[in-house]
Design a protein around this motif. Structure first.
Motif, PDB file in Angstrom:
ATOM      1  N   ARG A  70       0.822  -1.210   0.000  1.00 23.50           N
ATOM      2  CA  ARG A  70       0.000   0.000   0.000  1.00 23.50           C
ATOM      3  C   ARG A  70       0.859   1.263   0.000  1.00 23.50           C
ATOM      4  O   ARG A  70       0.606   2.208  -0.751  1.00 23.50           O
ATOM      5  N   GLU A  72       4.008   1.387  -0.966  1.00 27.02           N
ATOM      6  CA  GLU A  72       4.723   1.384  -2.236  1.00 27.02           C
ATOM      7  C   GLU A  72       3.848   2.000  -3.337  1.00 27.02           C
ATOM      8  O   GLU A  72       4.301   2.856  -4.103  1.00 27.02           O
ATOM      9  N   ALA A  73       2.582   1.590  -3.386  1.00 26.96           N
ATOM     10  CA  ALA A  73       1.648   2.141  -4.381  1.00 26.96           C
ATOM     11  C   ALA A  73       1.435   3.637  -4.146  1.00 26.96           C
ATOM     12  O   ALA A  73       1.330   4.412  -5.107  1.00 26.96           O
ATOM     13  N   SER A  77       2.283   6.473  -6.954  1.00 22.21           N
ATOM     14  CA  SER A  77       1.202   7.299  -7.503  1.00 22.21           C
ATOM     15  C   SER A  77       1.223   8.733  -6.969  1.00 22.21           C
ATOM     16  O   SER A  77       0.351   9.525  -7.307  1.00 22.21           O
ATOM     17  N   ARG A  86       8.688   6.124 -10.859  1.00 21.01           N
ATOM     18  CA  ARG A  86       8.289   5.147 -11.889  1.00 21.01           C
ATOM     19  C   ARG A  86       9.324   5.112 -13.016  1.00 21.01           C
ATOM     20  O   ARG A  86       9.675   4.036 -13.503  1.00 21.01           O
TER      21      ARG A  86
END
Length: 150
Positions: A70, A72-73, A77, A86
């Motif tokens: 979570r 990491e996401a 984002s 990214r």
């Protein structure tokens, strides 16, 4: 790491699944604490000149990959840091402005080193060679959005 008695295993046998899960939680917690610490230092870098924020976020990313999908996401984002993170993860790309800032920072750092330390020739050359090698490595990284194919 749990002792043999804590693992529920007899001498010469493997630890139980429960012991492995408990050890896994400890390792994941360590990665989580390290990742959160790196994000905290990166946050301080927003306000402190010359303390790189994105670098600490880059270091926190693999910590979260090992501990909290979570978080990491969330980092990937994030509107400010996500694109750079990214790009680094996908191709090892470094934005042009970051390359310029890194080279200017290394040049300024070497100048301050030279003036403050007044190194002998051997040390001055060694530090210059290390910084030059690092600058070349950074410059040779791909730039996001620019094709580096021949």
């Amino acid at each position: 790491m749990p002792t043999l008695a804590e693992s529920g295993a007899e001498p010469g046998t493997k630890p139980t699944t429960e012991a492995l899960l408990r050890r896994g939680r400890v390792v994941r917690s360590g990665w989580l604490v390290l990742g959160l610490s790196l994000v905290a230092v990166g946050f301080v870098g927003i306000f402190v000149p010359l303390l790189p924020t994105t670098d600490f976020m880059l270091l926190a990313l693999p910590c979260f990959a090992r501990s909290s999908p979570r978080l990491e996401a969330w980092l990937l984002s994030h509107p400010r840091f996500g694109p750079s993170l990214r790009a680094w993860r996908e191709t090892g790309a470094v934005p042009r402005h970051a390359k310029v800032a890194a080279c200017i920072g290394m040049t300024a750092g070497y100048g301050l080193f030279w003036l403050q330390v007044r190194p002998n020739l051997g040390l001055a050359v060694a530090v210059a060679a290390g910084m030059l090698a690092t600058a070349i490595w950074i410059i040779r990284r791909p730039t996001p959005g620019i094709s580096n194919e021949g």
